[in-house]
Design an enzyme around this catalytic site. Structure first.
Site, PDB file in Angstrom:
ATOM      1  N   HIS A  10       0.819  -1.211   0.000  1.00 30.20           N
ATOM      2  CA  HIS A  10       0.000   0.000   0.000  1.00 30.20           C
ATOM      3  C   HIS A  10       0.856   1.265   0.000  1.00 30.20           C
ATOM      4  O   HIS A  10       0.354   2.350  -0.257  1.00 30.20           O
ATOM      5  CB  HIS A  10      -0.901   0.022   1.238  1.00 30.20           C
ATOM      6  CG  HIS A  10      -2.101  -0.850   1.110  1.00 30.20           C
ATOM      7  ND1 HIS A  10      -2.007  -2.218   1.032  1.00 30.20           N
ATOM      8  CD2 HIS A  10      -3.419  -0.554   1.019  1.00 30.20           C
ATOM      9  CE1 HIS A  10      -3.228  -2.718   0.914  1.00 30.20           C
ATOM     10  NE2 HIS A  10      -4.092  -1.740   0.900  1.00 30.20           N
TER      11      HIS A  10
HETATM   12  N1  LIG Z   1     -11.693 -10.571   2.275  1.00 25.44           N
HETATM   13  C1  LIG Z   1     -12.793  -9.819   2.055  1.00 25.44           C
HETATM   14  N2  LIG Z   1     -13.929 -10.389   1.576  1.00 25.44           N
HETATM   15  C2  LIG Z   1     -15.011  -9.653   1.333  1.00 25.44           C
HETATM   16  N3  LIG Z   1     -15.082  -8.327   1.534  1.00 25.44           N
HETATM   17  C3  LIG Z   1     -14.002  -7.719   2.023  1.00 25.44           C
HETATM   18  C4  LIG Z   1     -12.803  -8.410   2.295  1.00 25.44           C
HETATM   19  N4  LIG Z   1     -11.879  -7.514   2.739  1.00 25.44           N
HETATM   20  C5  LIG Z   1     -12.481  -6.309   2.742  1.00 25.44           C
HETATM   21  N5  LIG Z   1     -13.760  -6.422   2.310  1.00 25.44           N
HETATM   22  C6  LIG Z   1     -14.750  -5.354   2.136  1.00 25.44           C
HETATM   23  O1  LIG Z   1     -14.075  -4.176   1.718  1.00 25.44           O
HETATM   24  C7  LIG Z   1     -14.516  -3.092   2.519  1.00 25.44           C
HETATM   25  C8  LIG Z   1     -13.406  -2.056   2.661  1.00 25.44           C
HETATM   26  O2  LIG Z   1     -13.174  -1.449   1.424  1.00 25.44           O
HETATM   27  P1  LIG Z   1     -12.117  -0.263   1.288  1.00 25.44           P
HETATM   28  O3  LIG Z   1     -12.154   0.589   2.499  1.00 25.44           O
HETATM   29  O4  LIG Z   1     -12.378   0.420  -0.003  1.00 25.44           O
HETATM   30  O5  LIG Z   1     -10.724  -1.034   1.176  1.00 25.44           O
HETATM   31  P2  LIG Z   1      -9.481  -1.105   2.219  1.00 25.44           P
HETATM   32  O6  LIG Z   1      -9.892  -2.004   3.337  1.00 25.44           O
HETATM   33  O7  LIG Z   1      -8.380  -1.690   1.397  1.00 25.44           O
HETATM   34  O8  LIG Z   1      -9.210   0.302   2.672  1.00 25.44           O
HETATM   35  C9  LIG Z   1     -14.906  -3.725   3.812  1.00 25.44           C
HETATM   36  O9  LIG Z   1     -15.833  -2.921   4.512  1.00 25.44           O
HETATM   37  C10 LIG Z   1     -15.490  -5.066   3.401  1.00 25.44           C
HETATM   38  O10 LIG Z   1     -16.859  -4.970   3.097  1.00 25.44           O
HETATM   39 MG   LIG Z   2      -7.512   1.533   2.224  1.00 25.32          MG
END
Ligand SMILES: Nc1ncnc2c1ncn2[C@@H]1O[C@H](COP(=O)(O)OP(=O)(O)O)[C@@H](O)[C@H]1O
Ligand SMILES: [Mg+2]
Ligand SMILES: Nc1ncnc2c1ncn2[C@@H]1O[C@H](COP(=O)(O)OP(=O)(O)O)[C@@H](O)[C@H]1O
Ligand SMILES: [Mg+2]
Ligand SMILES: [Mg+2]
Ligand SMILES: [Mg+2]
Lengths: 125, 206, 125, 206
Positions: A10
């Protein structure tokens, strides 16, 4: 040609730092740092992971967090069968796995040997 | 929205998603700040802004629209939701390949494809407090409505209601996937941001 | 005051990248990046680790490789008993441990809870 | 070197180490390039160059000289050998605290303190292919010589010979600590750089 490593993080600094550290013990291994979003923010870039995969030969991919893993898996899904056969995604701690894998690649390890080196890395030696 | 989703209606639906996401950016960010890293709103807004720019192009059929959404999201979102929604729209589009327009069954096929895609990409199960908890009930509701003969609009409404309920039901549980899983018990009482955005996506045509 | 983290790495970029990544999920936690030698090369700096430890309150130290661990242990050996009581050295993968520990610190975890979060971190979630 | 190591003779010994290390920099680097990261020569040269600069100061006794070596190495080496040699000289100096000069038993006490310090710092055992494989036989040889009534010079010579042999014996084995441990079987046939530098340190007075 030795196996290459693709470090997906990241943070661009984090990816570059891992490459810097691993390169020290693996002078001849090609290490690709792919960190940050396309705008230079914190996140991962599908396009740059894809470019690194396309620019590499046999390569092991290491990731920092779950979303980087999902980005890398998406890139791999889009590859044709030939390209997919030369890429492995490691289930390994990023820094420790990268150092162990780089050393294995430097000593001429095969794709699966380099993967195994990454995946068996635990703490620091 | 009409009883069937032709290419133009599909484009309109995606435009509506872009508008809802832009409106809800702050709300999604707030949810993600509580149990994640606080970027879900910005990620989704960036992704759907890029998608919206692509919608002026020419599309042969709904599949092509949905596939464009997929590849654009995957390249622009930058967070977990990028590969997740990218896979959702990709697998969903593949499920409706060759159809000039989507009737109720077509919409249900899209949602089922998307739900299964998200589940596979995230290696998540129902109850893991992720967007899977919105997608899976949405797919079931969509299939049930389609089996009852509902049209595209009604199937999408049924899916949206189920996704909304699924998102709400992520509140009392702990997370087993995604960033919120680092929080253990401390995630209890907070809604999953990705389940919430899924509810907005499926509800955008209302 | 929440527990702080001290990230000791051979590379300044790597230390800063880990801090950048962990800070995202732990806005209010003080994270110290200590990477590279005093001349900015690849290696560890006893003096800068010592400064970070002295500048911190309760803190968990995470390291990238064995020589960083030995540097940190040497610093800890030189501390007086009061200072030593507020420092813990984690046996954890650097990136994964730092993220887990940062989240635990952000939610108000105690020194030993933050340490345990670091040490139970395995792969990426 | 005289039969006893007074403050001035201790300073001379450390100066001699600095000279030998500078001479052997390339050799140490070559060893470390083969089974490590190729910086052991530069690390040691940098460390002992800083040490040598400090030797013009005033010292009350051998302990103070040795403690200065310890803190300088620990602050300037930048690699594993920094805390390791830093701890060696620190624990060695503590073992000769209060002595105005070191006779054979004093030198043996210093080497034993150093060897145990390195072992504790590195959590390494004999046979792990590290500098411990030079320090431990050196301490044994030094104690045996001192028990036989050898003077400072002779105890140091006995330790140096044992360290040299210990360093050579790291060649046929695999490493269980340090960077060479990543190499597994591929470390076989190569000498450990830190064991080699230990042999130079103990042999510098010859
Ligand atoms: N392994 C996973 N399987 C399904 N959904 C997931 C998984 N990991 C994260 N998510 C979904 O992604 C969302 C977060 O998205 P986002 O904030 O855009 O990405 P990041 O966590 O990389 O910052 C979570 O609230 C969840 O719903
Ligand atoms: Mg993020
Ligand atoms: N855990 C350990 N215990 C004892 N000695 C060690 C340990 N780790 C490394 N060493 C010694 O340190 C030497 C390497 O020193 P140096 O190259 O200066 O440090 P680095 O490995 O950090 O680059 C090795 O050859 C070995 O003798
Ligand atoms: Mg997020
Ligand atoms: Mg080295
Ligand atoms: Mg080094």
């Amino acid at each position: 040609m030795s196996v290459e490593l693709i470090i997906v993080s990241h943070s661009s600094k984090l990816a570059e730092g891992v490459v810097e550290l691993a390169q020290q013990m693996a002078e001849d291994v090609r290490l690709h740092a792919v960190g940050g979003t396309d705008e230079g923010g914190i996140g991962t870039s599908f396009d740059r992971v894809q470019q690194a995969v396309e620019a590499s030969g046999d390569a092991v991919v290491l990731c920092d967090l779950g979303s980087a893993v999902m980005t890398a898996e998406s890139v791999i899904d889009f590859l044709d069968d030939d390209a997919r056969a030369r890429i492995r995604l490691a289930d390994a701690p990023l820094v420790e796995g990268a150092v162990a894998a780089a050393v294995a690649a430097q000593s001429g390890g095969s794709l699966d040997e380099v993967l195994a080196a990454a995946e068996s890395a635990a703490g620091s030696a | 929205m009409a009883g069937v989703l032709d290419t133009a209606a599909t484009v309109s639906w995606i435009r509506a998603i872009g508008a809802v996401i832009a409106e809800q950016e702050q709300h999604l960010t707030t949810l993600d700040r509580t149990i994640g890293d606080g970027d879900h709103g910005a990620n989704m807004r960036r992704g759907f802004a890029a998608v919206t720019e692509k919608l002026d192009g020419e599309f042969a059929d709904p599949e092509e629209v949905l596939k464009t959404v997929a590849t654009t999201l995957i390249s622009t979102v930058g967070g977990a939701s990028g590969p997740l929604y990218g896979t959702a729209f990709l697998k969903g589009s593949m499920a409706v390949k060759g159809r000039a327009e989507l009737d109720g069954a077509g919409v249900a096929a899209f949602i089922r494809g998307a739900a299964d895609g998200v589940k596979a990409r995230g290696k998540a199960e129902a109850g893991d407090k992720t967007m899977v908890d919105a997608w899976l009930p949405a797919a079931e509701a969509a299939e049930a409505a389609a089996a009852d003969g509902a049209d595209a609009q009604a199937v999408l409404s049924a899916a949206a209601a189920a996704a909304r309920k699924g998102a709400e039901e992520t509140e009392p549980i702990v997370a087993r996937k995604g960033r919120a899983s680092y929080l253990g018990e401390r995630a209890i009482g907070h809604r999953d941001p990705g389940a919430e955005s899924t509810a907005f996506i499926l509800g955008a045509a209302e």
